[in-house]
Design an enzyme around this catalytic site. Structure first.
Site, PDB file in Angstrom:
ATOM      1  N   TRP A 178      43.413  38.513  48.408  1.00  0.00           N
ATOM      2  CA  TRP A 178      43.027  39.414  47.007  1.00  0.00           C
ATOM      3  C   TRP A 178      42.910  40.985  47.301  1.00  0.00           C
ATOM      4  O   TRP A 178      42.699  41.310  48.476  1.00  0.00           O
ATOM      5  CB  TRP A 178      41.530  38.934  46.970  1.00  0.00           C
ATOM      6  CG  TRP A 178      40.768  39.447  45.797  1.00  0.00           C
ATOM      7  CD1 TRP A 178      41.283  39.681  44.297  1.00  0.00           C
ATOM      8  CD2 TRP A 178      39.491  40.179  45.828  1.00  0.00           C
ATOM      9  NE1 TRP A 178      40.317  40.330  43.742  1.00  0.00           N
ATOM     10  CE2 TRP A 178      39.094  40.743  44.686  1.00  0.00           C
ATOM     11  CE3 TRP A 178      38.577  40.562  46.840  1.00  0.00           C
ATOM     12  CZ2 TRP A 178      38.131  41.149  44.264  1.00  0.00           C
ATOM     13  CZ3 TRP A 178      37.289  40.894  46.391  1.00  0.00           C
ATOM     14  CH2 TRP A 178      37.113  41.278  45.338  1.00  0.00           C
ATOM     15  N   ASP A 259      35.436  34.082  52.606  1.00  0.00           N
ATOM     16  CA  ASP A 259      34.950  34.604  51.434  1.00  0.00           C
ATOM     17  C   ASP A 259      35.036  33.460  50.402  1.00  0.00           C
ATOM     18  O   ASP A 259      36.122  32.765  50.244  1.00  0.00           O
ATOM     19  CB  ASP A 259      36.385  35.348  51.157  1.00  0.00           C
ATOM     20  CG  ASP A 259      36.131  36.031  49.500  1.00  0.00           C
ATOM     21  OD1 ASP A 259      35.211  35.472  48.946  1.00  0.00           O
ATOM     22  OD2 ASP A 259      37.137  36.835  49.325  1.00  0.00           O
ATOM     23  N   LYS A 295      32.735  32.545  39.206  1.00  0.00           N
ATOM     24  CA  LYS A 295      33.643  31.608  38.715  1.00  0.00           C
ATOM     25  C   LYS A 295      32.995  30.288  38.542  1.00  0.00           C
ATOM     26  O   LYS A 295      33.249  29.519  37.451  1.00  0.00           O
ATOM     27  CB  LYS A 295      34.936  31.264  39.602  1.00  0.00           C
ATOM     28  CG  LYS A 295      35.338  32.496  40.316  1.00  0.00           C
ATOM     29  CD  LYS A 295      36.157  33.628  39.621  1.00  0.00           C
ATOM     30  CE  LYS A 295      36.304  34.843  40.217  1.00  0.00           C
ATOM     31  NZ  LYS A 295      37.725  35.445  40.061  1.00  0.00           N
TER      32      LYS A 295
HETATM   33  N1  PGU Z   1      37.021  37.274  46.708  1.00  0.00           N
HETATM   34  C1  PGU Z   1      38.111  36.569  45.977  1.00  0.00           C
HETATM   35  C2  PGU Z   1      39.080  35.920  46.936  1.00  0.00           C
HETATM   36  C3  PGU Z   1      38.400  36.746  44.636  1.00  0.00           C
HETATM   37  O1  PGU Z   1      39.384  36.239  44.015  1.00  0.00           O
HETATM   38  C4  PGU Z   1      37.365  37.546  43.868  1.00  0.00           C
HETATM   39  C5  PGU Z   1      37.547  37.742  42.510  1.00  0.00           C
HETATM   40  C6  PGU Z   1      36.198  38.128  44.598  1.00  0.00           C
HETATM   41  C7  PGU Z   1      36.038  37.893  45.822  1.00  0.00           C
HETATM   42  C8  PGU Z   1      35.240  38.906  43.888  1.00  0.00           C
HETATM   43  O2  PGU Z   1      34.667  38.104  42.968  1.00  0.00           O
HETATM   44  P1  PGU Z   1      33.133  38.707  42.305  1.00  0.00           P
HETATM   45  O3  PGU Z   1      33.322  38.951  41.002  1.00  0.00           O
HETATM   46  O4  PGU Z   1      32.980  39.950  42.968  1.00  0.00           O
HETATM   47  O5  PGU Z   1      32.196  37.685  42.451  1.00  0.00           O
HETATM   48  N2  PGU Z   1      38.745  37.920  42.034  1.00  0.00           N
HETATM   49  C9  PGU Z   1      39.019  37.752  40.715  1.00  0.00           C
HETATM   50  C10 PGU Z   1      38.593  38.548  39.536  1.00  0.00           C
HETATM   51  C11 PGU Z   1      38.892  39.787  39.295  1.00  0.00           C
HETATM   52  C12 PGU Z   1      38.720  40.706  40.047  1.00  0.00           C
HETATM   53  O6  PGU Z   1      39.798  41.252  41.071  1.00  0.00           O
HETATM   54  O7  PGU Z   1      37.585  41.259  40.718  1.00  0.00           O
HETATM   55  C13 PGU Z   1      40.727  37.945  40.397  1.00  0.00           C
HETATM   56  O8  PGU Z   1      41.358  37.866  39.432  1.00  0.00           O
HETATM   57  O9  PGU Z   1      41.359  38.089  41.470  1.00  0.00           O
END
Ligand code: PGU
Length: 449
Positions: A178, A259, A295
């Protein structure tokens, strides 16, 4: 400001304003306005921030910014990992609506500050959700859980604690991962290195590379692991592979930092998706876990999450928690109450919990059905290439293998928005939009190399 002593008009006006602000003397509003609107007050070039350069948009959240600007009725946002219904609409789970109604109806609820560590019941139930109801670590009181601002906030608080109190400041993150991970950890004060994870040739796990890289990491290094539904690749280790990773990490004293942003989204089962974490906790060793309810409960904007630190003893866990509080207090003081209250209401009530598991499974199943539909649509078009990874990958995303030029083409000619690494959020697709996406992918791979 002018350096011409006390005589200039600017200085006289500023002095008048300063005298007014620092004394109780009354100045009539007209006089005050004429000072504030003075033509010699800073023009644009004089800004103390004129050296600030415009930063690029975020690689993930910026996709939504671009999407919002596009007037085309065909436009499709497959960038951000956020669930959409078959109608392409954001979803508030029914169980969340019910819990919120309960909260609103309860007149005894107040809006007082939460403690620094957040809502105690939420913390307890979050630890149970990820570690399992019968977890010995919980029974032995050696887990400290603090409510944080969703997954990101949990990662950041955990990383800041590690930078202050752990002897090894290097964290290994998977390649790729990510996009926010390296920034979160670097800003927290850790030094970021990567380990091999994804093999573009097989579109699967580079297990050998992973074992080699973790095998040569310095003793005690921190290792970030995606608990399930790896973002962006959709490739998870098998349980046997997890077991090998666990043995290697424990033998070298590497510290796992999980995570968990997608519990329930990979398989549709909350327990199955927590198996990797539980394997590491079952051996009695220590680990960090960042949980997000963005999510799996659709609470994206409520920013609800938790950081759990599993320690060897209750005594250590208590001392660790006291220091985590010192990380949180000057950062945001204490977390928000609403989202955590929703989660606690659902997790504590058997009926609401069961209802949640059904709704979660329905979301996971809809995503899986989109994988099949997209795969079938590409096959029907005879699109060159092997697209079986679309149905093999797990979780919210498909890592298509499309290159940045092909992605740019799809955005320009088909109004399809996705991250430039070729990741698409399957949750943003519907039966209606699959043909449009399949047409775009077909055109991209046949016209753009
Ligand atoms: N860890 C991972 C692996 C993730 O994909 C995401 C969110 C998070 C943590 C953080 O999520 P929180 O909203 O803080 O609980 N990834 C999504 C959402 C958009 C973003 O980048 O924040 C994504 O589309 O990759």
């Amino acid at each position: 400001m002018s350096s011409g002593g006390h005589g200039s008009a600017t200085d006289r006006r500023l002095n008048a304003l300063f005298r007014h602000l620092s004394s109780s003397a009354r100045m009539d509003p007209q006089q005050l306005n004429s000072i504030a609107a003075s033509p010699t007050s800073a023009n644009q070039n004089d800004s103390v921030f004129s050296h600030v350069v415009r930063a690029p948009e975020d690689p993930i959240l910026g996709v939504t910014v671009a999407y919002n600007k596009d007037p085309s009725p065909l436009k499709l946002n497959l960038g951000v990992g956020a669930y959409r219904t078959e109608e392409g609409k954001p979803l508030v789970l029914n169980v969340v609506r019910k819990a919120e109604q309960q909260l609103v109806n309860d007149r005894s609820r107040v809006k007082e500050y939460l403690p620094i560590v957040g809502l105690a019941e939420f913390n307890k139930l979050s630890a149970k959700l990820i570690l399992g109801a019968d977890s010995p670590a919980i029974r032995e009181n050696r887990v400290t859980t603090v409510q944080c601002l969703s997954g990101t906030g949990s990662l950041r608080v955990g990383a800041e604690f590690l930078a202050r109190h752990y002897h090894q400041r290097t964290i290994y993150i998977p390649q790729p991962t990510w996009g926010n991970h390296p920034k979160v950890f670097t800003l927290a004060g850790l030094s970021v290195k990567s380990y091999r994870y994804y093999d573009p040739a097989t579109r699967g796990l580079n297990f050998q590379g992973l074992l080699e890289d973790l095998g040569s990491a310095p003793a005690g290094a921190i290792v970030l692991l995606h608990a399930c539904a790896h973002n962006p690749t959709g490739v998870d280790p098998t349980l046997q592979q997890w077991e090998r990773i666990r043995q290697l990490m424990r033998s070298k004293g590497l510290l796992p930092f999980f995570d968990s942003a997608y519990q329930g989204f990979a398989s549709g089962s909350l327990d199955s998706d927590a198996q990797s974490v539980r394997m590491f906790v079952a051996d009695g060793g220590e680990c960090f876990i960042a949980q997000s309810y963005a999510k799996n409960l659709g609470l994206y904007g409520e920013r609800v999450g938790a950081l759990s630190i599993v320690c060897k003893t209750a005594d250590v866990a208590g001392r660790v928690e006291s220091q985590v509080k010192l990380v949180i207090r000057p950062m945001y003081s204490n977390p928000p109450i609403h989202g955590a209250s929703i989660v606690a209401a659902i997790l504590r009530d058997r009926d609401l919990f069961n209802e949640w598991t059904f709704e979660l499974k329905a979301m996971a199943d809809r995503i899986i059905s989109m994988r099949q539909k997209l795969f079938d649509a590409l096959r029907a078009r005879g699109t060159p290439g092997d697209w079986s990874h679309i149905i093999k990958q797990i979780g919210m995303f498909t890592f298509t293998g499309l290159n940045p030029q092909q992605v740019a083409f799809m955005t320009k000619d088909y109004h399809i928005y996705m991250t430039s690494d070729g990741r698409i959020s399957m949750a943003g697709l519907s039966s209606k939009t699959v043909p449009h996406l399949a047409d775009a992918i077909h055109a991209a791979v046949t016209l753009v190399s």
